[in-house]
Design a protein around this motif. Structure first.
Motif, PDB file in Angstrom:
ATOM      1  N   LEU A 170       0.822  -1.202   0.000  1.00  0.00           N
ATOM      2  CA  LEU A 170       0.000   0.000   0.000  1.00  0.00           C
ATOM      3  C   LEU A 170       0.865   1.264   0.000  1.00  0.00           C
ATOM      4  N   ALA A 171       1.881   1.283   0.845  1.00  0.00           N
ATOM      5  CA  ALA A 171       2.742   2.469   0.922  1.00  0.00           C
ATOM      6  C   ALA A 171       3.444   2.715  -0.411  1.00  0.00           C
ATOM      7  N   PHE A 172       3.938   1.652  -1.032  1.00  0.00           N
ATOM      8  CA  PHE A 172       4.641   1.791  -2.312  1.00  0.00           C
ATOM      9  C   PHE A 172       3.691   2.240  -3.419  1.00  0.00           C
ATOM     10  N   VAL A 173       2.543   1.586  -3.516  1.00  0.00           N
ATOM     11  CA  VAL A 173       1.591   1.915  -4.585  1.00  0.00           C
ATOM     12  C   VAL A 173       1.088   3.342  -4.447  1.00  0.00           C
ATOM     13  N   LEU A 174       0.626   3.695  -3.262  1.00  0.00           N
ATOM     14  CA  LEU A 174       0.023   5.016  -3.098  1.00  0.00           C
ATOM     15  C   LEU A 174       1.049   6.140  -3.207  1.00  0.00           C
ATOM     16  N   HIS A 175       2.268   5.914  -2.709  1.00  0.00           N
ATOM     17  CA  HIS A 175       3.268   6.985  -2.783  1.00  0.00           C
ATOM     18  C   HIS A 175       4.023   6.995  -4.109  1.00  0.00           C
ATOM     19  N   ASP A 176       4.633   5.864  -4.467  1.00  0.00           N
ATOM     20  CA  ASP A 176       5.507   5.841  -5.634  1.00  0.00           C
ATOM     21  C   ASP A 176       4.737   5.873  -6.950  1.00  0.00           C
ATOM     22  N   MET A 177       3.541   5.298  -6.974  1.00  0.00           N
ATOM     23  CA  MET A 177       2.788   5.235  -8.218  1.00  0.00           C
ATOM     24  C   MET A 177       1.738   6.340  -8.348  1.00  0.00           C
ATOM     25  N   PHE A 178       1.247   6.843  -7.203  1.00  0.00           N
ATOM     26  CA  PHE A 178       0.178   7.827  -7.268  1.00  0.00           C
ATOM     27  C   PHE A 178       0.480   9.119  -6.511  1.00  0.00           C
ATOM     28  N   GLY A 179       1.655   9.212  -5.932  1.00  0.00           N
ATOM     29  CA  GLY A 179       2.109  10.478  -5.363  1.00  0.00           C
ATOM     30  C   GLY A 179       1.425  10.920  -4.092  1.00  0.00           C
ATOM     31  N   LEU A 180       0.752  10.024  -3.370  1.00  0.00           N
ATOM     32  CA  LEU A 180       0.138  10.416  -2.110  1.00  0.00           C
ATOM     33  C   LEU A 180       1.224  10.663  -1.063  1.00  0.00           C
ATOM     34  N   PRO A 181       1.104  11.755  -0.308  1.00  0.00           N
ATOM     35  CA  PRO A 181       2.106  12.017   0.738  1.00  0.00           C
ATOM     36  C   PRO A 181       1.971  11.009   1.874  1.00  0.00           C
ATOM     37  N   PHE A 182       3.078  10.785   2.557  1.00  0.00           N
ATOM     38  CA  PHE A 182       3.074   9.791   3.626  1.00  0.00           C
ATOM     39  C   PHE A 182       2.168  10.205   4.781  1.00  0.00           C
ATOM     40  N   GLU A 183       1.909  11.510   4.917  1.00  0.00           N
ATOM     41  CA  GLU A 183       0.996  11.964   5.965  1.00  0.00           C
ATOM     42  C   GLU A 183      -0.418  11.424   5.735  1.00  0.00           C
ATOM     43  N   GLU A 184      -0.785  11.195   4.476  1.00  0.00           N
ATOM     44  CA  GLU A 184      -2.102  10.650   4.166  1.00  0.00           C
ATOM     45  C   GLU A 184      -2.094   9.118   4.157  1.00  0.00           C
ATOM     46  N   ILE A 185      -0.935   8.538   3.903  1.00  0.00           N
ATOM     47  CA  ILE A 185      -0.827   7.078   3.882  1.00  0.00           C
ATOM     48  C   ILE A 185      -0.776   6.517   5.305  1.00  0.00           C
ATOM     49  N   ALA A 186      -0.115   7.227   6.201  1.00  0.00           N
ATOM     50  CA  ALA A 186       0.109   6.726   7.562  1.00  0.00           C
ATOM     51  C   ALA A 186      -1.169   6.272   8.275  1.00  0.00           C
ATOM     52  N   PRO A 187      -2.260   7.073   8.249  1.00  0.00           N
ATOM     53  CA  PRO A 187      -3.463   6.627   8.973  1.00  0.00           C
ATOM     54  C   PRO A 187      -4.072   5.350   8.393  1.00  0.00           C
ATOM     55  N   ILE A 188      -3.870   5.090   7.110  1.00  0.00           N
ATOM     56  CA  ILE A 188      -4.451   3.896   6.483  1.00  0.00           C
ATOM     57  C   ILE A 188      -3.801   2.645   7.048  1.00  0.00           C
ATOM     58  N   VAL A 189      -2.492   2.702   7.275  1.00  0.00           N
ATOM     59  CA  VAL A 189      -1.765   1.521   7.782  1.00  0.00           C
ATOM     60  C   VAL A 189      -1.548   1.592   9.296  1.00  0.00           C
ATOM     61  N   ASP A 190      -2.142   2.612   9.933  1.00  0.00           N
ATOM     62  CA  ASP A 190      -2.019   2.780  11.394  1.00  0.00           C
ATOM     63  C   ASP A 190      -0.561   2.886  11.821  1.00  0.00           C
ATOM     64  N   ARG A 191       0.201   3.668  11.069  1.00  0.00           N
ATOM     65  CA  ARG A 191       1.602   3.913  11.392  1.00  0.00           C
ATOM     66  C   ARG A 191       1.873   5.416  11.354  1.00  0.00           C
ATOM     67  N   THR A 192       3.053   5.816  11.779  1.00  0.00           N
ATOM     68  CA  THR A 192       3.460   7.201  11.654  1.00  0.00           C
ATOM     69  C   THR A 192       3.905   7.473  10.221  1.00  0.00           C
ATOM     70  N   PRO A 193       3.923   8.739   9.789  1.00  0.00           N
ATOM     71  CA  PRO A 193       4.433   9.043   8.443  1.00  0.00           C
ATOM     72  C   PRO A 193       5.851   8.535   8.228  1.00  0.00           C
ATOM     73  N   ALA A 194       6.694   8.615   9.257  1.00  0.00           N
ATOM     74  CA  ALA A 194       8.074   8.134   9.120  1.00  0.00           C
ATOM     75  C   ALA A 194       8.101   6.625   8.878  1.00  0.00           C
ATOM     76  N   THR A 195       7.242   5.888   9.582  1.00  0.00           N
ATOM     77  CA  THR A 195       7.196   4.441   9.391  1.00  0.00           C
ATOM     78  C   THR A 195       6.627   4.099   8.019  1.00  0.00           C
ATOM     79  N   ALA A 196       5.602   4.847   7.575  1.00  0.00           N
ATOM     80  CA  ALA A 196       5.040   4.626   6.242  1.00  0.00           C
ATOM     81  C   ALA A 196       6.108   4.855   5.174  1.00  0.00           C
ATOM     82  N   LYS A 197       6.953   5.850   5.388  1.00  0.00           N
ATOM     83  CA  LYS A 197       8.042   6.127   4.444  1.00  0.00           C
ATOM     84  C   LYS A 197       9.027   4.966   4.399  1.00  0.00           C
TER      85      LYS A 197
END
Length: 295
Positions: free
Chosen positions: A125-152
Motif C-alpha cells: 500500500l505504501a509503495f503503490v500510493l506513494h511511488d505510483m500515485f504520489g500520495l504524501p506519507f501523511e495521508e498514507i500513515a493513517p491507512i496503515v495505522d503507522r506514523t508518516p516516518a514508518t510509512a516512508k
C-alpha cells in the motif's frame, strides 16, 4: 439533477483512477472492481458535504478496502495470488483505449505485479500510493495505522525489493515488438541459437495453467528457458498467434479455432527478453475482457 445523481457523476469521474489504484494493490481485475464498488457504497452512506477533497477521500477509502482484502488473502494461504499470475489487461497492439491507458499508466507489467504480490500488505500500500500515485506519507500513515516516518520506511523497503526483482521494460514499444517478433520467429523455426540470442541471461519464465496443471511454474536462466523450445515451437506452429498489448507491453495472444488458449507478456530490457509471463488457465482466460481485440 438530484444530489444523488450529482454524487454518482462525481464518483464515475474518479472511477478509472480508483480502479487503477485497486488493480495495482490487488493484481485482480474482479477484486479491483469489488474494491471500487465498496468505495461507492461507503460514499453513498457518508455526508458528502463534509468531504473537502473527494478524489483524495475515495483514494484513501479504496486503499483501506484493498489493505483489508490483502490481509484477508494472506490469512487464507490457499487463496493467495502469490501462486498464480496477476490478471492481464489485453488490448489491441495498434489501438488506443483510454480506460485501459489509465489502468496501465506507468507500464504496470505482469512482472512488476508479480513482485508486488511478494510484499507485505502495508508495504504494498505504501509503495503503490506513494511511488505510483504520489500520495504524501501523511495521508498514507493513517491507512496503515503507522506514523508518516514508518510509512516512508515501508515504501522504501518495498522500493528496494521492486528494483532488485522487477526488470525495467524498454520504453520504446517498437523495440519491444522487434524482440517479441524475433522470439516468435525462433520458436516457429525451432532455432535454439536464435532463441538464446534474444533472451536475457537472467530471463524468468512464469507459466500459469491453473489448478489442473499445478498452478504457476517458474523457470529461471537462459539455458532453462531456451530448453522450453519444443513447447514454444508447438505454440507458434499449432495456434493462430497475433500481437497484442498485455499490460501495456508487447505481447502475444494465441488461439485455436477462435478459442483463446494463452496470453503471453514479455518484458524487454536492453533489447532482450528479461521476463515471459504466460497465462493459459482456461477458467481465467474465459473471464478476460478482449473487447476491441480483432479476431
Amino acid at each position: 439533477m438530484t444530489h444523488d445523481d450529482f454524487l454518482a457523476d462525481q464518483f464515475q469521474a474518479h472511477r478509472p483512477h480508483l480502479k487503477a489504484v485497486a488493480y495495482r494493490m490487488l493484481g485482480s481485475l474482479s477484486e479491483a472492481e469489488d474494491a471500487v464498488q465498496e468505495a461507492w457504497l461507503r460514499l453513498a452512506r457518508s455526508d458528502a458535504a463534509d468531504i473537502g477533497n473527494l478524489g483524495g477521500w475515495l483514494t484513501t477509502v479504496v486503499g483501506r478496502v484493498c489493505l483489508d482484502m490483502l490481509r484477508s488473502r494472506k490469512s487464507r494461504r490457499e487463496e493467495s495470488l502469490e501462486e498464480r499470475l496477476p490478471d492481464p489487461v489485453v488490448s489491441q497492439a495498434d489501438a488506443a483505449d483510454p480506460e485501459r491507458e489509465v489502468l496501465l499508466a506507468d507500464s504496470v507489467g505482469l512482472a512488476l505485479l508479480v513482485v508486488l504480490e511478494s510484499l507485505s500488505p502495508a508495504e504494498r500500500l505504501a509503495f503503490v500510493l506513494h511511488d505510483m500515485f504520489g500520495l504524501p506519507f501523511e495521508e498514507i500513515a493513517p491507512i496503515v495505522d503507522r506514523t508518516p516516518a514508518t510509512a516512508k520506511k515501508l515504501a522504501s523497503r518495498a522500493r528496494l525489493r521492486v528494483r532488485g526483482a522487477a526488470p525495467s521494460p524498454d520504453p520504446d514499444l517498437s523495440s519491444q515488438r522487434r524482440a517479441v517478433d524475433a522470439f516468435l520467429a525462433a520458436a516457429r523455426d525451432g532455432d535454439f541459437a536464435a532463441l538464446v540470442s534474444v533472451l536475457d541471461p537472467d530471463v524468468v519464465l512464469r507459466a500459469d495453467g491453473g489448478l489442473l496443471t499445478g498452478g504457476m511454474k517458474v523457470i529461471r536462466g537462459v539455458a532453462a528457458v531456451a530448453g522450453q523450445l519444443d513447447t514454444f515451437h508447438r505454440m507458434a506452429t499449432g495456434s493462430a498467434t497475433r500481437p497484442a498489448l498485455v499490460n501495456g507491453l508487447a505481447g502475444l495472444v494465441n488461439t485455436i479455432d477462435g478459442r483463446l488458449i494463452s496470453v503471453m507478456s514479455f518484458t524487454i530490457t536492453d533489447g532482450r527478453i528479461a521476463a515471459i509471463d504466460i497465462l493459459s488457465d482456461p477458467e481465467r482466460l474465459a473471464r478476460l475482457d478482449l473487447t476491441g481485440l480483432e479476431p
